[in-house]
Design a protein around this motif. Structure first.
Motif, short mmCIF file in Angstrom:
data_model
loop_
_atom_site.label_atom_id
_atom_site.label_comp_id
_atom_site.label_asym_id
_atom_site.label_seq_id
_atom_site.Cartn_x
_atom_site.Cartn_y
_atom_site.Cartn_z
N ASN A 1 0.80 -1.28 0.11
CA ASN A 1 -0.09 -0.03 -0.08
C ASN A 1 1.05 1.10 0.07
O ASN A 1 1.74 1.40 0.76
N THR B 1 -0.18 4.54 0.06
CA THR B 1 -0.90 5.62 0.65
C THR B 1 -0.91 5.72 2.32
O THR B 1 -1.53 6.38 2.95
N LYS C 1 -7.21 6.94 -4.11
CA LYS C 1 -7.93 6.82 -2.83
C LYS C 1 -6.95 6.27 -1.78
O LYS C 1 -6.11 5.34 -2.03
N ASP C 2 -7.03 6.94 -0.49
CA ASP C 2 -6.15 6.28 0.33
C ASP C 2 -6.69 4.93 1.04
O ASP C 2 -7.76 4.80 1.44
N GLU C 3 -5.66 4.16 0.55
CA GLU C 3 -6.31 2.50 1.07
C GLU C 3 -6.42 2.26 2.26
O GLU C 3 -7.00 1.37 2.56
N THR C 4 -5.58 2.87 3.11
CA THR C 4 -5.67 2.56 4.29
C THR C 4 -6.95 2.75 5.02
O THR C 4 -7.27 2.20 6.27
N HIS D 1 -10.03 2.10 3.89
CA HIS D 1 -11.09 1.08 3.80
C HIS D 1 -10.10 -0.21 3.50
O HIS D 1 -10.02 -0.96 2.40
N ASP E 1 -9.18 -3.79 3.14
CA ASP E 1 -9.71 -4.99 3.46
C ASP E 1 -8.74 -5.99 2.82
O ASP E 1 -8.87 -7.23 2.67
N HIS E 2 -7.36 -5.65 3.19
CA HIS E 2 -6.31 -6.78 2.79
C HIS E 2 -6.27 -7.67 3.72
O HIS E 2 -5.96 -8.93 3.45
#
Lengths: 320, 217, 426
Positions: free
Chosen positions: A157, A159, B208-211, B213, B215-216
């Motif tokens: 990730n 971000t 978008k900021d993945e953190t 939402h 769902d990893h």
């Protein structure tokens, strides 16, 4: 392809439905001519914004030849023009050099993933060093936050924010890998990008047509397109520039990391390395047997990204 | 009270320093407790002045640490004193391993460096210097020699540029290179590298900021 | 046509007249004719012109303001334009499905209407070229691609191959169509040596344009969703659906607007081809999906996103399921006996398959190649208003070209215009 030899039915059909007021052929010609003129005028009006675009680039820029075809004198003129444009458009005195590869040098980069803590100083240093657009915070580097226990980038990730490093994560900075088999170079239809003798893959920003095929081809998200003119306040522009590197790029062309060739070809370390507070980054000449980078490759367990693609990166990751 | 003599700001050319000032650096990089310009540096032994080659310079502390006096004298002046000012008249407690067991000084000191005793590194006989494991004296300026006793792997990596930050030139035929020393980055009493806060982030269009939402998991 | 031979031999036409004189006259005459028509025709042409101008204006704004006017990003660096390009290449290649029966199997009826397929190909290639040009960040540097004065990275870059095959295909079809029209206009029997070799060349060329276009994508190792050997065959199979379906629609429009009724054979042949090609296409799509999902892992992530959404992003899910629904419905309708007649079923079936394949190849294939990105970031893409305007403009211009060409073809082939009868249109 007709069922009849007689032209009249179709002809009549056409005649019945044609404009009744102007049956006279010569008058019809005049009307058609008028409509054609109107159409042409409407077309000219429709594409008039192109004038604005045309004003941005000079005739000299339009006519400029491919970098490799420029003579020393051509280059001098081109650079003088670019410096004048920087003064005019951005209000800043810049010095654009034409840094060429150092003989017997092949640049290689390595990052110690045991040490990198994802603080992003390299990302920022790249942003400033290379005169990237301020509004988008552009940079040639992205750092992936990855869960420990995997090298699957899908788990990563970019971000993330806040306090780093997080206990269950490690951090994977990715930038141009300066591949020895660069897919981005192969696909370019106009040879606007190529690999130089010291291994750096460069782009001639004045030759690129902006098709973005290289962006599609790159497996490392290393290339950036100038969707708009980069905006950098005059006082923040790094005036220390090179033609194939960090000079202010024109709109509509692709750019990429050049291992800061405007620094490294003058013997200096890249900006991202100097900015790294953890010392995770190592840079050097792989042809020098005494170089840091050689010691790492010979003594550490190194890993390269997406090795299965056969791109042969000149960029290594290692763990302590 | 932690007293380490170092300079937390890596040396850089002026232009770069200015640009760095422009950027708000929100980091928790250890800030200098006693900021002292490094007046003197020493050449790294591995690359001595070979003709035509510039030096690899390893930054070094200026000298033994100095303690800022909390109190002021009757004239209102504060002052700095050397370690030996107090320690020359106080008997060393060789068993002490932590500030918790101290009743008078150094109480705020956080110590998290294995199970070392204070006098594993500090010199009980000569409090303005350090000691090696064999008891021999080593100056504060040569602190890396001390660290390297245990951290040999890091010392080796350091020698080959694989540990520790650096600035300047990769090509020593064109210019010098400056390397940090151990305590530029590691607090000797709490050597694990501090946490930092991510300051700068590119703002990719439509990313978008993945953190938010994630769902990893 | 009952009198293919009657027209050419009916007169003492000026066969001895120099082409230097007759050819310009031919051009002038057909230009006149192409702009003659009913109110409906003028309304249609005005509409297309207006839409083309809207597109031209949107593109000019895009060039002036930078590609930021599109919704493409560094993550999804190709969008609607390249998606549309891919579809149009298929449309152009699909015309070959008339040429093969006509020339390889000597289908007499097909031979009479084969020129429709070739004309559609010309218009489609025009749309392809425009779709690529509008996608360029620096259209002013287009000349960099011209061999000689520019740098042409051939044979390394697949894009240069595409430039060659697309332009080649355009030239071949322009030649064949132009030659046949001109000969018909002169009232002469076309000399096989002047067009038959080109027709056969065009068969291979049609296959090549779509194969090379697939190679553009499937040669990229960094994009696992595209990196499949099945891509070119899939492209061809879907092209052999969308092309013939489009041609059937064009022939219907010709029948309604000009009254010219083609024999029933060609459309039936085309539908037979569509039936086979669509089933093959769906089988290949199914095996692609099976391989991706049964294997799983990183390679399936784009497919996962496309069909089911991933990590809270579902942008393409409605698109792909619409495409699948339309393709299945179209296939079903094509298999109905009613499709063999001139029925609404046939029209609906054609429309379903055209739209279905347009989505499948565009939003369903080009876009998911970029999602997730090579660093597995998910950046979604929806075309911007500018992109829609430009694409509509390209389609309008393509239809404009097609209408004019079809008008010429019909009027020349129905004998409204020929060299011996200057006032044929009255």
């Amino acid at each position: 392809m007709t069922t009849t030899n007689d032209p009249s039915p179709a002809g009549d059909g056409g005649g019945d439905r044609s404009l009744p007021v102007i049956a006279n052929p010569s008058r019809r010609t005049a009307v058609k001519g008028a409509f054609a003129t109107l159409g042409a005028a409407a077309f000219v009006a429709a594409v008039s914004p192109l004038r604005q675009a045309a004003q941005r680039s000079s005739a000299a820029e339009f006519m400029q030849s491919h970098y490799k075809r420029l003579t020393d004198e051509d280059k001098r003129q081109v650079i003088a023009r670019l410096e004048a444009e920087a003064k005019e458009n951005h209000g800043v005195e810049v010095e654009i050099a034409d840094d060429r590869p150092i003989p017997n040098t092949k640049f290689v980069y390595a990052i110690n993933l045991s040490v990198c803590n994802g603080n992003g100083k390299c990302v920022e240093a790249c942003h400033k060093e290379n005169n990237h657009d301020r509004s988008t915070g552009q940079s040639y580097i992205r750092v992936l936050e990855m869960p420990k226990g995997t090298m699957d980038m899908e788990q990563g990730n970019t971000t993330y924010s806040g306090v780093v490093p997080k206990d269950d994560k490690f951090y994977l900075p990715v930038q141009c890998q300066q591949c020895d088999e660069p897919p981005c170079v192969d696909v370019c239809p106009v040879k606007a990008t190529w690999k130089e003798e010291d291994g750096i893959v460069v782009v001639d920003y004045n030759w690129c047509i902006g098709c973005r095929y290289c962006e599609a081809a790159c497996p490392y998200h290393a290339r950036r397109f100038n969707w708009k003119q980069a905006e950098v306040p005059a006082e923040e522009i790094n005036p220390d520039q090179s033609y194939l590197s960090n000079r202010i790029r024109p709109v509509g062309v692709v750019e990429k990391c050049t291992y800061c060739l405007h620094r490294t070809r003058r013997g200096k370390l890249p900006a991202c390395l100097e900015a790294c507070p953890t010392g995770a980054r190592v840079f050097g000449n792989i042809l020098d047997p005494d170089s840091n980078i050689r010691w790492i490759l010979e003594n550490k367990r190194v890993y390269i990204l997406k090795e299965e693609l056969g791109t042969k990166p000149a960029f290594f990751y290692y763990f302590d | 009270m932690v007293v380490v003599c170092w300079d937390g700001t890596p040396p850089r050319d002026n232009q770069r320093r200015e640009r760095d000032v422009l950027a708000q650096s929100i980091s928790t990089v250890p800030s200098p407790i006693v900021a002292q310009a490094i007046s003197e540096t020493e050449r790294k032994s591995s690359a001595p002045s070979e003709p035509g080659r510039h030096a690899v310079v390893v930054r070094r502390p200026d000298g033994p640490p100095l303690i800022e006096l909390a109190a002021t004298d009757p004239q209102g002046r504060s002052g700095q004193v050397a370690c030996s000012t107090c320690h020359s008249v106080r008997p060393p407690n060789l068993a002490n391993r932590s500030s918790d067991s101290l009743d008078e000084f150094h109480q705020g000191l956080t110590f998290n460096h294995g199970t070392l005793a204070c006098y594993a590194c500090h010199n009980p006989e000569q409090s303005d210097a350090l000691r090696l494991a064999d008891g021999s004296v080593v100056e504060y300026r040569d602190v890396m020699t001390l660290c390297s006793q245990c951290h040999a792997a890091q010392a080796t990596a350091f020698r080959h540029g694989a540990h520790g930050g650096m600035n300047g030139h990769w090509d020593l035929s064109r210019g010098p290179q400056t390397k940090n020393n151990c305590i530029d980055c590691h607090d000797p009493h709490e050597p694990s590298y501090p946490k930092m806060i991510v300051g700068f982030k590119p703002r990719d269009r439509f990313l978008k900021d993945e953190t938010k939402h994630d769902d990893h998991k | 046509m009952s009198s293919t031979t009657a027209v050419p031999t009916s007169d003492d036409h000026r066969s001895d007249e120099s082409h230097l004189l007759s050819y310009p006259r031919f051009l002038k005459r057909i230009l006149w004719l192409a702009t003659e028509g009913s109110f409906g025709f003028y309304a249609w042409m005005t509409l297309l012109t207006a839409l083309s101008l809207v597109g031209a204006n949107a593109w000019a704004n895009q060039v002036a303001g930078g590609m930021i006017g599109t919704n493409m990003t560094d993550h999804v660096s190709w969008g609607l334009y390249i998606a549309n390009f891919t579809f149009c290449v298929g449309l152009a290649a699909g015309g070959v499905m008339m040429v093969i029966p006509a020339y390889l199997y000597d289908d007499e009826d097909m031979h009479k209407v084969v020129i429709v397929g070739e004309t559609v190909a010309i218009a489609a290639i025009v749309m392809c070229t425009l779709s690529v040009i509008v996608d360029l960040g620096r259209p002013d540097r287009f000349w960099h691609m011209i061999p000689g004065i520019g740098e042409f990275n051939w044979p390394m870059s697949m894009l240069t191959w595409d430039v060659i095959v697309l332009n080649g295909y355009l030239l071949i079809n322009l030649h064949v169509v132009g030659y046949l029209l001109y000969m018909r206009y002169l009232g002469r029997k076309p000399d096989p040596k002047w067009y038959i070799p080109f027709v056969f060349l065009s068969i291979f060329w049609a296959i090549s344009i779509h194969t090379v276009t697939a190679f553009l994508y499937c040669g990229l190792g960094g994009r696992p969703f595209w990196n499949t050997a099945l891509l070119a065959p899939r492209f061809l199979a879907s092209a052999f659906v969308s092309g013939p379906a489009f041609i059937i629609l064009v022939m219907r429009v010709i029948r309604v607007t000009t009254g010219y009724t083609a024999p029933v054979g060609p459309a039936r042949t085309l539908i037979q081809i569509i039936r086979v090609a669509m089933v093959v296409n769906l089988v290949m799509l199914a095996s692609e999906i099976f391989t991706l999902f049964y294997t799983g892992g990183g390679h399936a992530s784009a497919a996962n996103y496309l069909f089911f959404g991933a990590h809270g992003h579902h942008g393409l899910v409605p698109w792909i399921w619409s495409a699948i629904a339309l393709n299945l419905l179209g296939t079903f309708l094509f298999f109905l006996p009613a499709a063999m007649e001139r029925s609404t079923v046939r029209i609906v079936a054609c429309l379903c398959c055209i739209v279905g394949i347009w989505i499948e190849k565009g939003m369903g294939l080009i876009i998911p190649g970029f999602i997730p990105s090579t660093l597995h970031e998910i950046v979604e893409y929806t075309p911007s208003l500018i992109e829609w305007k430009v694409t509509v403009g390209i389609w309008a211009f393509g239809m404009l070209v097609l209408t004019l060409l079809m008008k010429l073809v019909v009027s020349v082939f129905t004998g409204q215009v020929r060299s011996k009868e200057p006032t044929a249109t009255v």
